[in-house]
Structures are given as structure tokens and as C-alpha cells.
Design an enzyme around this catalytic site. Structure first.
Site, PDB file in Angstrom:
ATOM      1  N   HIS A   1      36.135  39.234  53.518  1.00 14.57           N
ATOM      2  CA  HIS A   1      37.071  39.908  52.612  1.00 14.57           C
ATOM      3  C   HIS A   1      36.814  39.593  51.146  1.00 14.57           C
ATOM      4  O   HIS A   1      36.762  40.496  50.317  1.00 14.57           O
ATOM      5  CB  HIS A   1      38.483  39.481  53.007  1.00 14.57           C
ATOM      6  CG  HIS A   1      39.570  40.170  52.241  1.00 14.57           C
ATOM      7  ND1 HIS A   1      39.720  41.536  52.236  1.00 14.57           N
ATOM      8  CD2 HIS A   1      40.574  39.687  51.461  1.00 14.57           C
ATOM      9  CE1 HIS A   1      40.766  41.865  51.484  1.00 14.57           C
ATOM     10  NE2 HIS A   1      41.289  40.761  50.983  1.00 14.57           N
TER      11      HIS A   1
ATOM     12  N   ALA B   1      21.707  48.508  38.418  1.00 15.60           N
ATOM     13  CA  ALA B   1      21.106  47.456  37.583  1.00 15.60           C
ATOM     14  C   ALA B   1      20.084  46.710  38.440  1.00 15.60           C
ATOM     15  O   ALA B   1      20.393  46.269  39.546  1.00 15.60           O
ATOM     16  CB  ALA B   1      22.174  46.500  37.097  1.00 15.60           C
TER      17      ALA B   1
ATOM     18  N   SER C   1      43.776  38.602  43.258  1.00 16.62           N
ATOM     19  CA  SER C   1      42.475  39.069  42.746  1.00 16.62           C
ATOM     20  C   SER C   1      42.630  40.181  41.705  1.00 16.62           C
ATOM     21  O   SER C   1      41.918  40.191  40.699  1.00 16.62           O
ATOM     22  CB  SER C   1      41.564  39.534  43.876  1.00 16.62           C
ATOM     23  OG  SER C   1      42.209  40.516  44.623  1.00 16.62           O
ATOM     24  N   LEU C   2      43.578  41.107  41.924  1.00 17.11           N
ATOM     25  CA  LEU C   2      43.777  42.149  40.905  1.00 17.11           C
ATOM     26  C   LEU C   2      44.276  41.491  39.622  1.00 17.11           C
ATOM     27  O   LEU C   2      43.876  41.859  38.512  1.00 17.11           O
ATOM     28  CB  LEU C   2      44.771  43.204  41.403  1.00 17.11           C
ATOM     29  CG  LEU C   2      44.339  44.033  42.633  1.00 17.11           C
ATOM     30  CD1 LEU C   2      45.430  45.019  43.029  1.00 17.11           C
ATOM     31  CD2 LEU C   2      43.032  44.783  42.384  1.00 17.11           C
TER      32      LEU C   2
ATOM     33  N   GLU D   1      53.409  38.086  50.986  1.00 19.23           N
ATOM     34  CA  GLU D   1      52.135  37.912  51.685  1.00 19.23           C
ATOM     35  C   GLU D   1      51.928  36.445  51.993  1.00 19.23           C
ATOM     36  O   GLU D   1      52.684  35.581  51.529  1.00 19.23           O
ATOM     37  CB  GLU D   1      50.978  38.479  50.850  1.00 19.23           C
ATOM     38  CG  GLU D   1      50.982  39.998  50.809  1.00 19.23           C
ATOM     39  CD  GLU D   1      49.785  40.589  50.087  1.00 19.23           C
ATOM     40  OE1 GLU D   1      48.665  40.423  50.598  1.00 19.23           O
ATOM     41  OE2 GLU D   1      49.977  41.174  49.017  1.00 19.23           O
TER      42      GLU D   1
ATOM     43  N   ARG E   1      41.377  32.125  48.260  1.00 20.82           N
ATOM     44  CA  ARG E   1      42.232  32.851  47.326  1.00 20.82           C
ATOM     45  C   ARG E   1      43.611  33.163  47.906  1.00 20.82           C
ATOM     46  O   ARG E   1      43.726  33.587  49.063  1.00 20.82           O
ATOM     47  CB  ARG E   1      41.550  34.163  46.922  1.00 20.82           C
ATOM     48  CG  ARG E   1      42.423  35.028  46.039  1.00 20.82           C
ATOM     49  CD  ARG E   1      41.672  36.227  45.519  1.00 20.82           C
ATOM     50  NE  ARG E   1      41.256  37.166  46.534  1.00 20.82           N
ATOM     51  CZ  ARG E   1      42.043  38.045  47.125  1.00 20.82           C
ATOM     52  NH1 ARG E   1      43.336  38.079  46.842  1.00 20.82           N
ATOM     53  NH2 ARG E   1      41.546  38.885  48.007  1.00 20.82           N
TER      54      ARG E   1
ATOM     55  N   ARG F   1      45.245  32.377  54.697  1.00 18.46           N
ATOM     56  CA  ARG F   1      44.338  33.267  55.428  1.00 18.46           C
ATOM     57  C   ARG F   1      43.278  32.557  56.248  1.00 18.46           C
ATOM     58  O   ARG F   1      42.927  33.002  57.332  1.00 18.46           O
ATOM     59  CB  ARG F   1      43.597  34.159  54.418  1.00 18.46           C
ATOM     60  CG  ARG F   1      44.334  35.382  54.152  1.00 18.46           C
ATOM     61  CD  ARG F   1      43.595  36.284  53.247  1.00 18.46           C
ATOM     62  NE  ARG F   1      44.614  37.197  52.754  1.00 18.46           N
ATOM     63  CZ  ARG F   1      44.475  37.965  51.706  1.00 18.46           C
ATOM     64  NH1 ARG F   1      43.353  37.949  51.016  1.00 18.46           N
ATOM     65  NH2 ARG F   1      45.426  38.759  51.344  1.00 18.46           N
TER      66      ARG F   1
ATOM     67  N   ALA G   1      38.253  45.043  37.089  1.00 22.45           N
ATOM     68  CA  ALA G   1      37.927  44.154  35.965  1.00 22.45           C
ATOM     69  C   ALA G   1      37.003  44.845  34.960  1.00 22.45           C
ATOM     70  O   ALA G   1      37.217  44.780  33.745  1.00 22.45           O
ATOM     71  CB  ALA G   1      37.280  42.875  36.487  1.00 22.45           C
TER      72      ALA G   1
ATOM     73  N   GLY H   1      34.871  48.488  39.097  1.00 23.08           N
ATOM     74  CA  GLY H   1      36.139  48.111  39.732  1.00 23.08           C
ATOM     75  C   GLY H   1      37.151  47.799  38.635  1.00 23.08           C
ATOM     76  O   GLY H   1      36.918  48.068  37.443  1.00 23.08           O
TER      77      GLY H   1
ATOM     78  N   ALA I   1      42.229  48.170  47.421  1.00 20.57           N
ATOM     79  CA  ALA I   1      43.230  47.095  47.518  1.00 20.57           C
ATOM     80  C   ALA I   1      44.575  47.650  47.967  1.00 20.57           C
ATOM     81  O   ALA I   1      45.113  48.568  47.357  1.00 20.57           O
ATOM     82  CB  ALA I   1      43.363  46.379  46.184  1.00 20.57           C
ATOM     83  N   GLN I   2      45.101  47.072  49.035  1.00 19.25           N
ATOM     84  CA  GLN I   2      46.348  47.581  49.614  1.00 19.25           C
ATOM     85  C   GLN I   2      47.556  46.767  49.184  1.00 19.25           C
ATOM     86  O   GLN I   2      48.572  47.302  48.753  1.00 19.25           O
ATOM     87  CB  GLN I   2      46.262  47.547  51.151  1.00 19.25           C
ATOM     88  CG  GLN I   2      45.204  48.432  51.745  1.00 19.25           C
ATOM     89  CD  GLN I   2      45.136  48.315  53.273  1.00 19.25           C
ATOM     90  OE1 GLN I   2      45.766  47.461  53.878  1.00 19.25           O
ATOM     91  NE2 GLN I   2      44.348  49.177  53.884  1.00 19.25           N
TER      92      GLN I   2
HETATM   93  C1  SIN Z   1      45.822  42.661  51.787  1.00 21.62           C
HETATM   94  O1  SIN Z   1      46.431  43.674  51.464  1.00 21.62           O
HETATM   95  O2  SIN Z   1      46.052  42.032  52.816  1.00 21.62           O
HETATM   96  C2  SIN Z   1      44.750  42.161  50.878  1.00 21.62           C
HETATM   97  C3  SIN Z   1      45.348  41.664  49.642  1.00 21.62           C
HETATM   98  C4  SIN Z   1      44.460  40.639  49.012  1.00 21.62           C
HETATM   99  O3  SIN Z   1      43.388  40.346  49.485  1.00 21.62           O
HETATM  100  O4  SIN Z   1      44.877  40.075  48.006  1.00 21.62           O
END
Ligand code: SIN
Length: 510
Positions: A323, A151, A363-364, A111, A358, A271, A13, A11, A43-44
Site C-alpha cells: 500500500h 523521466a 499521506s494526503l 480509521e 504510516r 495496519r 504533492a 499526484g 485515495a479513499q
Molecule cells: C484507506 O482508505 O484505507 C487508505 C487510507 C490511507 O492509506 O491513508
């Protein structure tokens, strides 16, 4: 096989660390499926970072801490948000194209729980794809890549990590010895039946690290995303929170605003609050997107998924789904775990920056910030070169053959959005597993064993936290407790004993 750096997982990281380290080191990436197949790819929303004068790192910091319900490691959270602008610059230099207006200014999305619009995105709702594909094109030239390599366990000698025991693409068990081993295997969403996570995300890294004796922490904190598509008979898929950021609203079956009177941020509340509100509804909940102009251009991935599922772009049925796992392998600023030679990055790691819940699109950012920290530490270090050693290790598979569907039912019902002493105790009894050493086992059996072990760790951690905070909600303890503030539940295996400790301080010291 010998390598200087072994990256397990591909991914964001893992790829970022591989890319940075490959300038000076020999790097091997192994991935249990295809290169790049990961949650990052899906990831959107985008990547959160401060890029304008109407925002500041302190705003981003407080949004992150508030969403994390004050469970965050504040020092590392400050590092995370302060590094945001620099990381955006670095990614741009690497070739990532963020969406921008005709004047070249980045488009910024909104967001949940953010106080300002600060989410940069690519291809509308395909940010992860853009980041992962950019990095793949770079590492392909510079690293050894082994796809369909799983692994099995880490190689540990005298309490240091020297690489991994791996099942290769033709089912043989091979040893890859490494000076540095970086776990970047993602979280554990596939332990639940409704999840936004890629099919490959089965909690492997957590189980592997646990068996190796690493310290794990915060495993009770699982984030449920409020808006997974909930159409009959269809595979659930994510509808980004950025859609609510553009004005979409949640409605009850009789057309009332769902979040009215629940939270002052309404549909953009944290969330955990929105997901619990949806989960409590006895009838369907809809996401009304009809007010978003040019939906197809802003959210092409979601529009295509809706089209494939024959859902008109109006009121979309939604439900909550697993998630993101906030907890994981405990690490310090440099991604170092409690085992010298072993690093953890991305969702499998618990840096503490997400606290108990989070903040969207952090996260990215975490993936790239800590990959940089880790790579810099490794490149500056001067470790003793570790030589290959022969390991005679047998595979450990579980005697508990709880079927995967049944495991998911247990996790959904008893270790899901709402938990209780009674439910968790029942879950733990069903998830209990006993290792049995056998000579030959399949990849599926190993993954199944990892799923069971990670589920058991999450359930037992959840039982120990007798309060509610962020992603961990206990119906028998529905409030936060002062005595649990900043308290981490840490787990570690030692020889044949299961040792569970609760510590206030960070687990890592070198
Ligand atoms: C989303 O696009 O709703 C997810 C983004 C995230 O989890 O940071």
C-alpha cells in the site's frame, strides 16, 4: 527546453507544489501517463486533521508516533499535525468540498490507530479524486503539462541537479533543464502482485534519485493494507479502512472475530498488526460490512467496485496488499534532498513523518504540508539562474531481464509482509542487476530497470535491519531492538561503488 520549475509526477504533492509555484514561476509538469493518474487519485479514506475541540495536535501527534513505532522524525511530525487545520482551510479556499452535515460541520471518519474521529472526506470515499481534480483544474491554466513523458534520469553537474533527461510521448530522448526539479513520482506498490497502487507506481523516482547520487532512507518499511478485495479471478481493489471505522469487522472463515485477543484496538489496530494477522491465516478472512447502514451513500466507490465484481454487500473476502512505502528520497522540512536543486515530495520522499508505519490518512496531509513548505522556500530563495547545458548521456538499462511477474513473486514471497535472512539473501541474488549502456531502449525497459533497482534497494535495506518494527517484520528477529530505535538505514551510490551507511542523524544538511 528550459523551465524554472520541473515537477516530475502529477499526484497530490506534485500538483500542489506546481499550483503554489506557478503564481510566480514558470512551471512544467511531466507525467509518465495521464495528468493526475496516481495513488492520490485513488485515495479513499480521506485526510487526517484536527478540526474540533475534542481533539488536539498532541493527540494527532501521539497517534502518528505510536503507529510509526517511534521511528518518526518528531520535529517534522509536529509540523505535519500542527499544519492540518490550516491545510484544510487552504484546500477549501481552493475549491475542495469536504463532506459536511446540513449544519455545515464536517463529517469525520475513523480509521485504524486514531484515538478520535478526525478524517475528513469528500464524495464519501472519493477524497483523492476531489483533491486531484480540483488541483488539475487550477494547474491546467497556469503550467506547461507534458503527458506520457517519462523521466529517465536527472541531469547532474558538479553535484547539483539541473533538470531531467526525458523520453517524450513519441519516444524521443529530450533534455528539460530546470532551476528546481521536484520529484513527486509516488511509491513502489507495483513491485508486488497484490497492491492498492495505481499501475504507474513502479518505484521510478527512487531508482532515478539513487542513480543521481541522492541519499535514500528507510526503504525497508513497506506498509501492507489489510483489506484488499480477494475475490477469485478478480483484480484486487482497496476496501478503505474507513469501512472498519464505520463498524465493519474482520471474521475468520468460521465466523469468529479475527482480531479478538490480538490487539486492544481490535479491527482498528495499526495496519501492520492487522495485515500480519490476516497473512498468517490459513483460510479465508472476510470483512463483514452488513451492519453499516447506507453503505452505498457513504462508500459509493467501493459499492460500485463490489457491484462490478458481483460481490454482495455482506461478507467480503479480503487479503493484505502492498500500500505505502514509508521510505524514499531523504528530505528535510523544505523537501530538499541531499542534491542541491533537487526536491522530493509525497510518497517518493522520506520526510520521516510516518516512521516505520504510516498512520491512516496522513499521506494526503503530508503531500500538501510539504508542498507548501517547499514552495515557500523556493519562492523566498534567490538562487543563481541555471542555464541550459548540453548533456551527452546514454541510457542505462539492466542486463538482468527478470520478468516482471517473477520480480513480483520474489517481492511477495521474500520481501513481503514477513522476511528472513535466508529469504532476503535469495531475493537479493535474483534481483541483482548490472548496468549496461545502450543507445536505444524503450519506456518499458526503463521502467523495468527502475523496478528491479528499487526492489533490490528495498531487499538489501531489509536485510540490514535485523529487528522488526512497523512495516518491516523479520521472522528471524521478531522483536524491536533498542539499538535500532531512531536508526535510519540510508543508501547512496557513489561512482561505481555501492555505499550503504547507517546513520542516526538526518541525512540532509545544506
Ligand atoms: C484507506 O482508505 O484505507 C487508505 C487510507 C490511507 O492509506 O491513508
Amino acid at each position: 527546453m528550459d523551465t524554472e520549475v520541473l515537477v516530475i509526477g502529477s499526484g497530490l504533492a506534485g500538483l500542489m507544489a506546481a499550483d503554489l509555484l506557478s503564481t510566480e514561476k514558470n512551471v512544467t509538469i511531466i507525467t509518465k501517463s495521464e495528468l493526475g493518474q496516481s495513488n492520490s487519485l485513488l485515495a479513499q479514506g480521506g485526510i487526517a486533521a484536527v478540526t474540533t475541540a475534542d481533539d488536539s495536535w498532541t493527540n494527532h501527534f501521539f497517534d502518528t508516533i505510536r503507529a510509526g513505532v517511534f521511528h518518526n522524525n518528531e520535529e517534522l511530525t509536529e509540523l505535519l499535525v500542527r499544519q492540518g487545520p490550516k491545510q484544510i482551510q487552504q484546500l477549501t479556499q481552493m475549491g475542495v468540498q469536504f463532506d459536511a452535515n446540513p449544519n455545515g460541520q464536517y463529517e469525520r471518519g475513523m480509521e485504524g490507530a486514531h484515538s478520535v474521529s478526525r478524517i475528513l472526506h469528500s464524495g464519501g470515499d472519493a477524497t483523492g479524486k476531489e483533491l486531484v481534480n480540483t488541483l488539475i483544474s487550477r494547474v491546467k491554466e497556469r503550467c506547461t503539462i507534458l503527458e506520457n513523458h517519462l523521466a529517465i534520469d536527472l541531469l547532474i553537474m558538479e553535484e547539483e541537479c539541473y533538470g531531467a533527461l526525458v523520453m517524450n510521448d513519441i519516444g524521443e530522448t529530450v533534455t528539460i533543464s530546470a532551476t528546481y526539479t521536484i520529484l513527486a513520482t509516488g511509491g513502489a506498490g507495483q513491485l508486488y502482485s497484490v497492491t492498492s497502487n495505481d499501475i504507474s507506481v513502479t518505484g521510478d523516482g527512487i531508482a532515478i534519485a539513487y542513480r543521481a547520487g541522492a541519499i535514500l532512507s528507510d526503504l525497508e518499511f513497506m506498509q501492507f493494507h489489510p483489506t484488499m478485495f480477494a475475490g477469485e479471478g478478480s483484480q484486487p481493489f482497496l476496501i478503505s479502512e474507513a469501512v472498519r471505522g464505520e463498524g465493519a469487522i474482520l471474521l475468520t472463515r468460521d465466523g469468529k472475530r479475527l482480531m479478538e485477543g490480538i490487539h486492544d484496538q481490535l479491527d482498528l489496530a495499526p495496519r501492520d498488526v492487522v495485515a500480519r494477522t490476516i497473512a498468517k491465516q490459513e483460510s479465508e478472512v472476510y470483512l463483514d460490512i452488513s451492519m453499516i447502514k447506507h453503505f452505498n451513500e457513504r462508500f459509493p466507490t467501493i459499492a460500485t467496485l463490489c457491484e462490478q465484481n458481483e460481490v454482495p454487500l455482506g461478507r467480503i473476502p479480503v487479503k493484505a496488499g502492498a500500500h505505502f512505502l514509508m521510505g524514499g528520497v531523504a528530505t528535510d522540512r523544505y523537501g530538499r534532498t541531499s542534491i542541491p536543486g533537487l526536491f522530493a515530495l509525497g510518497e517518493v520522499a522520506n520526510t520521516g513523518v510516518h516512521g516505520a508505519n504510516r498512520l491512516a490518512s496522513n499521506s494526503l496531509l503530508e503531500g500538501v504540508v510539504f508542498a507548501n513548505e517547499s514552495a515557500n522556500w523556493i519562492l523566498q530563495g534567490d538562487p543563481k539562474f541555471k542555464t541550459y547545458f548540453k548533456i551527452d548521456k546514454k541510457l542505462n538499462v539492466s542486463e538482468n531481464r527478470l520478468l516482471i511477474n517473477r520480480l513480483r513473486e520474489v517481492m511477495d514471497g521474500l520481501v513481503g509482509i514477513s522476511r528472513s535472512n535466508e529469504g532476503l539473501t535469495t531475493a537479493i541474488r535474483q534481483l541483482e542487476w548490472h548496468g549496461k549502456f545502450v543507445e536505444a531502449c524503450t519506456k518499458e525497459e526503463i521502467v523495468h530497470h527502475n523496478m528491479l533497482q528499487t526492489s533490490w534497494l528495498m531487499a538489501t535495506s531489509a536485510l540490514m535491519r535485523t529487528e522488526s518494527r512497523g512495516g518491516h517484520y523479520r521472522e528471524d528477529y521478531p522483536y524491536q531492538k533498542q539499538s535500532f530505535k531512531q536508526k535510519r538505514i540510508t543508501r547512496r551510490i557513489t561512482q561505481d561503488d555501492w555505499v550503504e551507511t547507517q546513520e542516526r542523524s538526518r541525512a540532509i544538511s545544506h
